[in-house]
Each structure stands twice: as C-alpha cells, then as structure tokens.
Design a protein around this motif. Sequence first.
Motif: not given
Length: 478
Positions: A466-473, A56-60
């Motif tokens: 869908f193409s979400p913004q990424t959190h990576t790094g 849940c945390v990755a998208c929200h």
Amino acid sequence: MLNALTRDRLVSEMKQGWKLAAAIGLMAVSFGAAHAQDADDALIKRGAYVARLSDCVACHTALHGQPFAGGLEIKSPIGTIYSTNITPDPKYGIGSYTLEDFTKAIRKGIRKDGATVYPAMPYPEFARLSDDDIKAMYAFFMHGVKPVALQNKQPDISWPMNMRWPLAIWRAMFVPTVTPGLDKSISDPEVARGEYLVNGPGHCGECHTPRGMAMQVKGYTAKDGNAYLSGGAPIDNWIAPSLRSNSDTGLGRWSEDDIAEFLKSGRIDHSAVFGGMADVVAYSTQHWSDDDLHATAKYLKSMPAVPEGKNFGQDDGKATALLEAGGKGDAGAEVYLHNCAICHMNDGTGVNRMFPPLAGNPVVITDNATSMANIVTFGGILPPTNTAPSAVAMPGFRDHLSDQQIADAVNFMRKSWGNQAPGTLSAADIRKLRTTGAPVSTAGWNVSSKGWMAYMPQPYGEGWTFSPQTHTGVDEAQ
C-alpha cells in the motif's frame, strides 16, 4: 442507672470516636482513590508509549488532520482505502469498544460489528502484542485521546473486491497463529525484546519484507526463511531496503549504535532518512527509549545475511578523477558535477549527518533504482527530530533537468566510486515515473511476459504494497 452528667459525657466521647473513625475512613478512601488515579495515569502513559511503538498516529491521522481521527488516503492494488477514526468518539470512533472488542480488532483484525478490516492495518504483527501492552493501549485510547466526531470515509474499491467476506478467508490462509509477547525460545533477553519490537508493534516486515501473489507478507519472523526483512516493493516510489546483515544492500556495514542512532535522530555519518521512513522516525522511533532502540539494533544485527548480488566493490578512483577533470565525455558525470557534487562531493562521500554518501550506499546500489530516480526527480526531506532539530531538503530536478539527464545522472552514480549496480535507467523510465507516478521497475504483474509468468509477482514491482499519503514536511506537528 447512669446519672445525666455521666450519660452526656459518654455520648460526647462516642461522637468524638465516630468523627475520628469517619476521618480515618475518609483518609483511607482518599488515599485509595489517589493511588488508583496514579495507577490509571501510569497505565495511560504506558499505553501512549505502546501506541508510539506501534506508530498508530502516522496512519490514523490525515494530512493536517486531528490525531487518530483517520482519513489518511492509502492507495492499494485493489483500490483506495482510508484510515479509520480510532478516537474514543462513541459514534464514529471506538468509544463503544470494550477491552475484548479492542483486543479482537488489534490481534485478529475483526471490528466490533464482526467485519474484517483491510490488512493495510498490520494486525498479523499486532497479534504479538502482549496482554499488558494491549490493556495499556486500550486505556490510552479510551482516556488519553481526545474524542473527535469525524465520520469515516468509505473505501473507493470496485466490485467484487469491495466485499469484505473474502478478507476472512485471506486471514485464515495467510495470517499465522502466534503466541503474544516475547519469543521464549530466544535466550538473550535484549534480543528477545528487540525481536518483539521488530515483529510486533514495530511491524517492520510490512514494508521491508516482499509480498506474494495474494499481497501477503512472505515471512513474519526469521524462522520463515530468507524472504523475511530482505527488502520490500516500492511504497510511494521508495524502496524499503533489506534489514538483513548483507554487506552491500543490507545492514552488514552498520553497527548496533548506527542503527539505534538512525532510528532516534534520522541521520548518521553514512546515512540519512527520507521517504516513508522519515515518517516512521518522526512519529515513532525517535520517541522510543534508548533501551528499546538498542534492543532493536541488537536483534537486527543478530540475523544472518541472505544471498545477494555483488553491487559494491573497491573504488578504482576513475569516477573521482573524471569529475575533477570536468566530466567531459560522460553525460552522467557532467550532470552530476553541475548539480550534485556541491553536496555529495566529487568522491561521493557526502557530508556527515547532512548529505549522505553515495559510495556504497544501499539505496544507491540496490538492484531496483526507483528510490534513486524518485529522489532525484522529486526531491526529499530529512525531517527534524528531537535530537537533530535541523531539517534538510534536497530539491527535485524534474523542472531543471530533462528525463534523459536524470537517467544519465542516476546511472552514473550507480556505477561510480565502487558502486556496481545496474546502470540501465532510460529517459522513458523517468518520464513514466514523473508523469504517472509508476516505479521504474517492472510492473508487479509481469504483463510483458508470456505464459504463466504473466501471473507471477516479482520481488519488486508496482502496486504490491500500500502507498499512503506522506506527512513528511507537511504537518505542522512534525
């Protein structure tokens, strides 16, 4: 009649008895309250784990945002939407939701106000969540998450696609009715648990299964045919590969231990996580129990292969010999030798758990070259995890190599060391990727075709997931 002395003694003894009874009653209440608190704490802890399983945390959570407060930008084929605030804030979050409201939103995608949510939320998969898991997750979000008074961002979708009532029709047409919990037709309890994790909270098919004309997932379980988990469309220009047992482009050459370790640490001897999957490992699967990781691996390995082309064969040694001779006469070999070989080696074997091999790598040899073109152009990050705390970054070469040089290098890697993938990438493909962010594959709507084919979605293509913004790094927490 009692004399005064006897009466006073009886009254004193009665008072002592009342005090003792009160003390015992207070102890019982205190014990009961403590026991209830322990039970509540256990339920909240269980709910936190279910939320991890569900990622849940990755998208929200927005970039640099507060956990579960929403705001992450998600670009879809119909416009831009933003994840919502699911903290227990009573005004902007879900603080006013009852357990019944919460269950309806999770399983049916229906908000408290009766509107249908956009299916960027994987409620078709979450419908599989058991009653106990939903109850635990509700307890976590109501009592284990800090409320954040952050207003939700409105979707940026043009009329008529911004109307929500058609979403109810979409739900009726494409979301199957499922039985929550484990699939009782699976006799092996470990495989049954793995199937539940993959097709329920893990919602793996949202990325790893292709979509149809209405952007619906083409299969939610193995019973739905060969499309299920056979590989998805580009998401943020990363291909979600097949999770079937195909030897070339799937998990056929992976062991159960390989899969479990990959999901836990993000790296194994012959592969490393990058792109959108890096967020999945960092925010979700690295926190799964070993039992759940192995159950997931066992289920994935239980699925049969699906038809695929022959994209990998015997290494004839010619590419290695060419590189060892300086790569002269082959533009792609020369670019590879001067920019890639130091990490991935002349024989394409890479370095275990650091730089993945290119020989036989499903990402390299899949029919669609978008992932390869994207990582060479823009680079990628292997995120740190609890069991592998070192981060490894691959630089992008868009400012160092020309579009033609990148295309030549990618084509060389896709045709070397036994790799037999199409090597047809052009400088125009790289230029389009670099300047517009569009995948190098054919567009999702095949606009270059004539007749009815102009309206047929392709197995891979621009805009179909869908193409979400990424959190990576980016986020400090990661």
